[in-house]
Scaffold this active site. Structure first.
Site, PDB file in Angstrom:
ATOM      1  N   GLY A 266     -11.267   4.285   0.452  1.00 19.85           N
ATOM      2  CA  GLY A 266     -12.107   5.305   1.072  1.00 19.85           C
ATOM      3  C   GLY A 266     -13.403   4.787   1.647  1.00 19.85           C
ATOM      4  O   GLY A 266     -14.309   5.566   1.960  1.00 19.85           O
TER       5      GLY A 266
ATOM      6  N   ASP B 186       0.861  -1.171   0.000  1.00 17.60           N
ATOM      7  CA  ASP B 186       0.000   0.000   0.000  1.00 17.60           C
ATOM      8  C   ASP B 186       0.906   1.231   0.000  1.00 17.60           C
ATOM      9  O   ASP B 186       2.032   1.205   0.500  1.00 17.60           O
ATOM     10  CB  ASP B 186      -0.919  -0.027   1.217  1.00 17.60           C
ATOM     11  CG  ASP B 186      -2.047   0.978   1.059  1.00 17.60           C
ATOM     12  OD1 ASP B 186      -2.145   1.609  -0.024  1.00 17.60           O
ATOM     13  OD2 ASP B 186      -2.840   1.141   1.995  1.00 17.60           O
ATOM     14  N   SER B 187       0.383   2.312  -0.591  1.00 15.12           N
ATOM     15  CA  SER B 187       1.224   3.485  -0.848  1.00 15.12           C
ATOM     16  C   SER B 187       1.453   4.344   0.375  1.00 15.12           C
ATOM     17  O   SER B 187       2.420   5.093   0.435  1.00 15.12           O
ATOM     18  CB  SER B 187       0.542   4.356  -1.894  1.00 15.12           C
ATOM     19  OG  SER B 187      -0.717   4.781  -1.393  1.00 15.12           O
ATOM     20  N   GLY B 188       0.528   4.277   1.327  1.00 10.86           N
ATOM     21  CA  GLY B 188       0.600   5.194   2.455  1.00 10.86           C
ATOM     22  C   GLY B 188      -0.560   6.173   2.461  1.00 10.86           C
ATOM     23  O   GLY B 188      -0.703   6.961   3.393  1.00 10.86           O
ATOM     24  N   GLY B 189      -1.412   6.121   1.436  1.00  8.59           N
ATOM     25  CA  GLY B 189      -2.579   7.004   1.387  1.00  8.59           C
ATOM     26  C   GLY B 189      -3.458   6.849   2.619  1.00  8.59           C
ATOM     27  O   GLY B 189      -3.916   7.841   3.198  1.00  8.59           O
ATOM     28  N   PHE B 190      -3.638   5.617   3.051  1.00  7.99           N
ATOM     29  CA  PHE B 190      -4.487   5.402   4.217  1.00  7.99           C
ATOM     30  C   PHE B 190      -3.829   5.951   5.482  1.00  7.99           C
ATOM     31  O   PHE B 190      -4.507   6.428   6.389  1.00  7.99           O
ATOM     32  CB  PHE B 190      -4.817   3.913   4.381  1.00  7.99           C
ATOM     33  CG  PHE B 190      -5.849   3.677   5.440  1.00  7.99           C
ATOM     34  CD1 PHE B 190      -7.198   3.933   5.187  1.00  7.99           C
ATOM     35  CD2 PHE B 190      -5.501   3.230   6.707  1.00  7.99           C
ATOM     36  CE1 PHE B 190      -8.164   3.745   6.167  1.00  7.99           C
ATOM     37  CE2 PHE B 190      -6.458   3.032   7.697  1.00  7.99           C
ATOM     38  CZ  PHE B 190      -7.787   3.287   7.422  1.00  7.99           C
TER      39      PHE B 190
ATOM     40  N   HIS C 265      -3.501 -19.462  12.972  1.00  3.71           N
ATOM     41  CA  HIS C 265      -4.735 -20.150  12.596  1.00  3.71           C
ATOM     42  C   HIS C 265      -5.681 -19.214  11.844  1.00  3.71           C
ATOM     43  O   HIS C 265      -6.271 -19.598  10.829  1.00  3.71           O
ATOM     44  CB  HIS C 265      -5.465 -20.723  13.811  1.00  3.71           C
ATOM     45  CG  HIS C 265      -6.873 -21.082  13.463  1.00  3.71           C
ATOM     46  ND1 HIS C 265      -7.194 -22.219  12.745  1.00  3.71           N
ATOM     47  CD2 HIS C 265      -8.041 -20.406  13.609  1.00  3.71           C
ATOM     48  CE1 HIS C 265      -8.488 -22.235  12.495  1.00  3.71           C
ATOM     49  NE2 HIS C 265      -9.022 -21.150  13.014  1.00  3.71           N
TER      50      HIS C 265
ATOM     51  N   CYS D 158      -3.608 -26.006  14.480  1.00  6.38           N
ATOM     52  CA  CYS D 158      -4.684 -26.992  14.649  1.00  6.38           C
ATOM     53  C   CYS D 158      -4.166 -28.426  14.584  1.00  6.38           C
ATOM     54  O   CYS D 158      -4.740 -29.326  15.210  1.00  6.38           O
ATOM     55  CB  CYS D 158      -5.774 -26.769  13.606  1.00  6.38           C
ATOM     56  SG  CYS D 158      -6.756 -25.288  13.978  1.00  6.38           S
TER      57      CYS D 158
ATOM     58  N   ASP E 268      -7.564  -7.554   1.842  1.00  8.13           N
ATOM     59  CA  ASP E 268      -6.573  -7.617   2.923  1.00  8.13           C
ATOM     60  C   ASP E 268      -7.244  -7.124   4.181  1.00  8.13           C
ATOM     61  O   ASP E 268      -8.209  -6.342   4.120  1.00  8.13           O
ATOM     62  CB  ASP E 268      -5.366  -6.721   2.635  1.00  8.13           C
ATOM     63  CG  ASP E 268      -5.679  -5.258   2.907  1.00  8.13           C
ATOM     64  OD1 ASP E 268      -6.367  -4.626   2.066  1.00  8.13           O
ATOM     65  OD2 ASP E 268      -5.302  -4.738   3.967  1.00  8.13           O
TER      66      ASP E 268
ATOM     67  N   ASP F 153      -3.000   7.914  -2.810  1.00  9.83           N
ATOM     68  CA  ASP F 153      -4.364   8.442  -2.883  1.00  9.83           C
ATOM     69  C   ASP F 153      -4.646   9.322  -1.678  1.00  9.83           C
ATOM     70  O   ASP F 153      -3.830   9.459  -0.777  1.00  9.83           O
ATOM     71  CB  ASP F 153      -5.385   7.302  -2.974  1.00  9.83           C
ATOM     72  CG  ASP F 153      -5.353   6.410  -1.736  1.00  9.83           C
ATOM     73  OD1 ASP F 153      -4.257   6.273  -1.127  1.00  9.83           O
ATOM     74  OD2 ASP F 153      -6.393   5.850  -1.368  1.00  9.83           O
TER      75      ASP F 153
ATOM     76  N   CYS G  31      -9.476 -27.713  10.083  1.00 10.95           N
ATOM     77  CA  CYS G  31      -8.328 -26.900   9.666  1.00 10.95           C
ATOM     78  C   CYS G  31      -7.036 -27.715   9.694  1.00 10.95           C
ATOM     79  O   CYS G  31      -6.818 -28.523  10.591  1.00 10.95           O
ATOM     80  CB  CYS G  31      -8.203 -25.695  10.601  1.00 10.95           C
ATOM     81  SG  CYS G  31      -6.802 -24.626  10.209  1.00 10.95           S
TER      82      CYS G  31
ATOM     83  N   CYS H 208      -3.933 -26.200   9.620  1.00 10.21           N
ATOM     84  CA  CYS H 208      -2.800 -25.315   9.924  1.00 10.21           C
ATOM     85  C   CYS H 208      -1.963 -25.907  11.055  1.00 10.21           C
ATOM     86  O   CYS H 208      -2.430 -26.762  11.805  1.00 10.21           O
ATOM     87  CB  CYS H 208      -3.291 -23.912  10.279  1.00 10.21           C
ATOM     88  SG  CYS H 208      -3.818 -23.699  11.994  1.00 10.21           S
TER      89      CYS H 208
ATOM     90  N   GLN I 216     -11.707   6.846  -4.973  1.00 14.38           N
ATOM     91  CA  GLN I 216     -12.208   7.524  -3.771  1.00 14.38           C
ATOM     92  C   GLN I 216     -13.592   8.087  -4.108  1.00 14.38           C
ATOM     93  O   GLN I 216     -14.184   7.718  -5.111  1.00 14.38           O
ATOM     94  CB  GLN I 216     -11.238   8.626  -3.331  1.00 14.38           C
ATOM     95  CG  GLN I 216      -9.899   8.102  -2.812  1.00 14.38           C
ATOM     96  CD  GLN I 216     -10.023   7.404  -1.456  1.00 14.38           C
ATOM     97  OE1 GLN I 216     -11.000   7.583  -0.723  1.00 14.38           O
ATOM     98  NE2 GLN I 216      -9.035   6.573  -1.139  1.00 14.38           N
TER      99      GLN I 216
END
Lengths: 367, 367
Positions: free
Chosen positions: A212, A87-91, A331, A305, A262, A141, A300, A302, A185
């Site tokens: 957004g 992610d670019s850092g916009g958030f 898990h 588990c 994500d 963004d 599961c 994993c 956005q």
């Protein structure tokens, strides 16, 4: 072969294959979050997943470009050989806004670590991600909180579109196979989202993310805007819904045609003893688990588990051992990976609606 | 075949084989500490070691006997299939002494978790360890701080001997193969240590531990008492020096004829960024490691060293990611396991003095 292909459909839900410099990603896909080049609490060599997420804002500050380049890029630095989306850092401009000032040609900000002053242009935000070897790069963004005045959202849309174009001009993806995505956005204003999306679609981005949303608006409003926005996006490009994590919402959003997700919930919840199962969420701190010999989820496979019981993990939370957080986070990520496998299978088999219904009936929330 | 055999000697240093219900332990051995049924920060399924240590005092309180029995014992509860040594709780009587009252027939104490009141006899302390399936069981002992008046130490010696005999009467080890060890006390008074040791040696314990040292006395005094006390112990029984961890002291004490060691240092130091290498200790928080592509120790084959660099782990400490503590603790335990392998090889090859000298020359402390 194209770098993204839709290989099956069930309603609007899509099965796809996205090819990056580090392999093939079957979509819909869930990407575990490793903001600072580590997935919180989980040794990433224990994970079997095609793509993880990291964050350019954090990596830019620590360890920084010079060190990442010295190590031959982010993959080698953290020893991860599958794909990485950054992610670019916009958030972070949004969520850490006290530290940022938006200028026309970029962002002025102070480091959350040491207060040092930085200035980042949208070109640099994209170049940084190319330089560290990210497979899927996000444009810089401008995300706004909910609710915000229409004029502010409109201004953020203009900034977002201008920055996306500038980032595109800095991109070298045709040589490297690295992908550049734009982020839509427009808050919860349908016309502003359309304006933003259509402007971005004029340019040859490799994929589009819906941004957004998930910033405080009511769930139904979010779902309406998401559905509309996903409908606008080109059929032949991957669609990424940023920061979306609850399992029921992933079913809903795949049904609207989304391909990539994500979320920090699997690890954040895991650190707080909340585990995901196909019968709903369970809180492993609950005393009813103290004698429970079953794994977190019997279906599961994993490592947590296969090797450990609810009773043991309950004890570990009870006595504050780190292993509790590691096992539950591991898990929960595995659960999300299994969930998206189930979703992909149901699209392929044309049974998405039935499988979704079955999942929703079993997922009762806390139990 | 006897359950303990000395198979080679180099000076007083001994190579041995101890057989427990869960396998063979080659000695000298280092036992990682999992006080509360978990080794702090380290998934124990990542470890390759023959015996780990847990603590009966803590396990008695949480999760308690009923739950451990319900799970079929401590091994199944924590899914550990090699040997487990449990300390009795004698050291906790000492270190948490505000919560304890010593009575003639046992200890009255309050839980460190919830303040609840408990009474434990020396018979129960031993029975508890048998019931949970410990392979090597420690008698309940009475440890005193340094310095303490001679009269107090003499009284603790009497209590320790009386409790050890009572524990022995409760032991069922001949049926199960579980081992019962006695612990010597006597502080830094040579005659009291001798009195205690000789009394305990009148009884058929499976092994002997040297306790009551490492509680604040000067290093040279400790080493003198240790050497004397180890010399008193029978040649055909394993000798365990409790809580001893620094690598140079392990060399010294093996040279005096000790076989078994445990210590929290590998994990405690690991959590604080201090890593062990055969060239000495390094602090991974140090900025000089930020561009370092080498593993913590190039001669180490542990998962942390095979997969990750000092530079990456430095970054993880720098941004406070849990993985930093996991990797460094895992490495430090692996280092101790490699160290004891080196010690065993040197005894077998008759090169102990040379190897010790080489190690000591390279181990320069912080560097």
């Amino acid at each position: 072969m194209k770098d993204f292909e839709v290989t099956a459909r069930c309603g609007k839900a899509r099965l796809g294959r996205l090819t990056t410099p580090h392999g093939v990603v079957d979509t819909p896909v869930f990407m575990p979050v490793g903001t600072q080049a580590s997935i919180k609490g989980v040794p990433h060599d224990m994970l079997n997943c095609p793509v993880i997420l990291s964050n350019a804002y954090y990596l830019y500050l620590k360890p920084g470009l010079e060190i990442l380049k010295n190590f031959g890029g982010l993959h080698r630095f953290m020893n991860w050989n599958n794909s990485i989306l950054t992610d670019s850092g916009g958030f972070q401009i949004f969520s850490l806004s006290a530290l940022f000032k938006i200028r026309e040609n970029g962002v002025e900000f102070r480091s959350k670590f040491d207060g040092s002053k930085h200035f980042l242009t949208p070109e640099e935000a994209v170049s940084f991600q190319f330089e560290i070897g990210s497979d899927i790069i996000m444009s810089l963004d401008r995300c706004m909180k909910y609710p915000s005045p229409r004029a502010d959202i409109a201004s953020a849309v203009n900034t977002t579109c201008a920055w996306a174009e500038k980032g595109l001009s800095a991109a070298k993806r045709y040589e490297t196979g690295q992908k550049l995505f734009a982020i839509t956005q427009g808050g919860t204003f349908p016309d502003l989202r359309r304006e933003c999306t259509e402007k971005l679609m004029e340019h040859p981005f490799d994929g589009f993310a819906v941004g957004g949303l998930g910033v405080g608006e009511p769930l139904l409003l979010r779902q309406e805007r998401l559905a509309e926005n996903l409908d606008m996006l080109p059929a032949d490009k991957p669609r990424y819904v940023m920061g979306m994590g609850p399992a029921p919402e992933i079913w809903d959003t795949v049904e609207m045609g989304a391909d990539m997700f994500d979320c920090v919930l699997p690890t954040r919840n895991g650190r707080n003893a909340q585990a995901f199962t196909f019968s709903g969420k369970i809180n492993l701190r609950n005393a009813k688990f103290k004698n429970d010999k079953l794994p977190i989820d019997s279906s599961c496979g994993c490592p947590a588990c296969l090797k450990y019981s609810r009773g043991y993990i309950h004890h570990l939370f009870n006595v504050r051992e780190m292993l509790a957080q590691t096992l539950t986070s591991l898990h929960n990520i595995s659960f999300m990976i299994d969930l998206t496998q189930l979703i992909r299978d149901s699209i392929k088999n044309g049974t998405f609606p039935e499988e979704k219904k079955k999942f929703m009936n079993n997922w009762k929330g806390e139990n």
